[in-house]
Design a protein around this motif. Sequence first.
Motif, PDB file in Angstrom:
ATOM      1  N   LYS A   6       0.847  -1.207   0.000  1.00  0.00           N
ATOM      2  CA  LYS A   6       0.000   0.000   0.000  1.00  0.00           C
ATOM      3  C   LYS A   6       0.875   1.248   0.000  1.00  0.00           C
ATOM      4  N   ARG A   7       1.922   1.192   0.795  1.00  0.00           N
ATOM      5  CA  ARG A   7       2.841   2.331   0.877  1.00  0.00           C
ATOM      6  C   ARG A   7       3.545   2.570  -0.463  1.00  0.00           C
ATOM      7  N   ALA A   8       3.907   1.499  -1.148  1.00  0.00           N
ATOM      8  CA  ALA A   8       4.554   1.630  -2.458  1.00  0.00           C
ATOM      9  C   ALA A   8       3.597   2.281  -3.457  1.00  0.00           C
ATOM     10  N   TRP A   9       2.336   1.849  -3.448  1.00  0.00           N
ATOM     11  CA  TRP A   9       1.342   2.474  -4.328  1.00  0.00           C
ATOM     12  C   TRP A   9       1.209   3.960  -4.015  1.00  0.00           C
ATOM     13  N   ALA A  10       1.122   4.282  -2.729  1.00  0.00           N
ATOM     14  CA  ALA A  10       0.956   5.684  -2.332  1.00  0.00           C
ATOM     15  C   ALA A  10       2.146   6.525  -2.772  1.00  0.00           C
ATOM     16  N   LEU A  11       3.355   6.027  -2.566  1.00  0.00           N
ATOM     17  CA  LEU A  11       4.546   6.797  -2.933  1.00  0.00           C
ATOM     18  C   LEU A  11       4.649   6.991  -4.445  1.00  0.00           C
ATOM     19  N   ALA A  12       4.263   5.983  -5.208  1.00  0.00           N
ATOM     20  CA  ALA A  12       4.279   6.129  -6.671  1.00  0.00           C
ATOM     21  C   ALA A  12       3.284   7.194  -7.119  1.00  0.00           C
ATOM     22  N   VAL A  13       2.088   7.153  -6.561  1.00  0.00           N
ATOM     23  CA  VAL A  13       1.065   8.142  -6.926  1.00  0.00           C
ATOM     24  C   VAL A  13       1.487   9.542  -6.493  1.00  0.00           C
ATOM     25  N   ILE A  14       2.033   9.664  -5.299  1.00  0.00           N
ATOM     26  CA  ILE A  14       2.480  10.969  -4.803  1.00  0.00           C
ATOM     27  C   ILE A  14       3.583  11.530  -5.697  1.00  0.00           C
TER      28      ILE A  14
END
Length: 140
Positions: A6-14
């Motif tokens: 989830k954190r990886a998805w969030a960082l990519a989107v950010i």
Amino acid sequence: MAFEEKRAWALAVIAVAGYAVYVLLVLNGAAGRPLVEAPYVGALLWTILLGIVAGIVSGIWFGITARNDGLQADERDREIGRFGDHIGQSFVVIGGVSAMALAMAEAPYFWIANVLYLCFVLSAVLGSAAKIVFYRRGML
């Protein structure tokens, strides 16, 4: 979905969203002038700062929800995180070498700053993408 995924998805989107906002601000700031004359420093600093804050807040949020769900990082999560970070760091090196080459060619500061920022964004996206793929398909 694991906390780290989830954190990886969030960082990519950010990273992608922050860079898109930066590009739009610089293009609007150019207003018909050559791109190297566009005011970019303020937009660069603010989008980086807000990206860092958003990354911290998302990490805290996902960390709280993971603890409430009783999830903790295990050995697999640490391995995926380490390999994803190593893959992403390749663009940090590419950015550093590119910026050095631009500095030796006496390119305008605009291009040096922008190649560094782009490579940092690509590093975050590539590292996150690698982690997501490792979570979805497993490590080889």
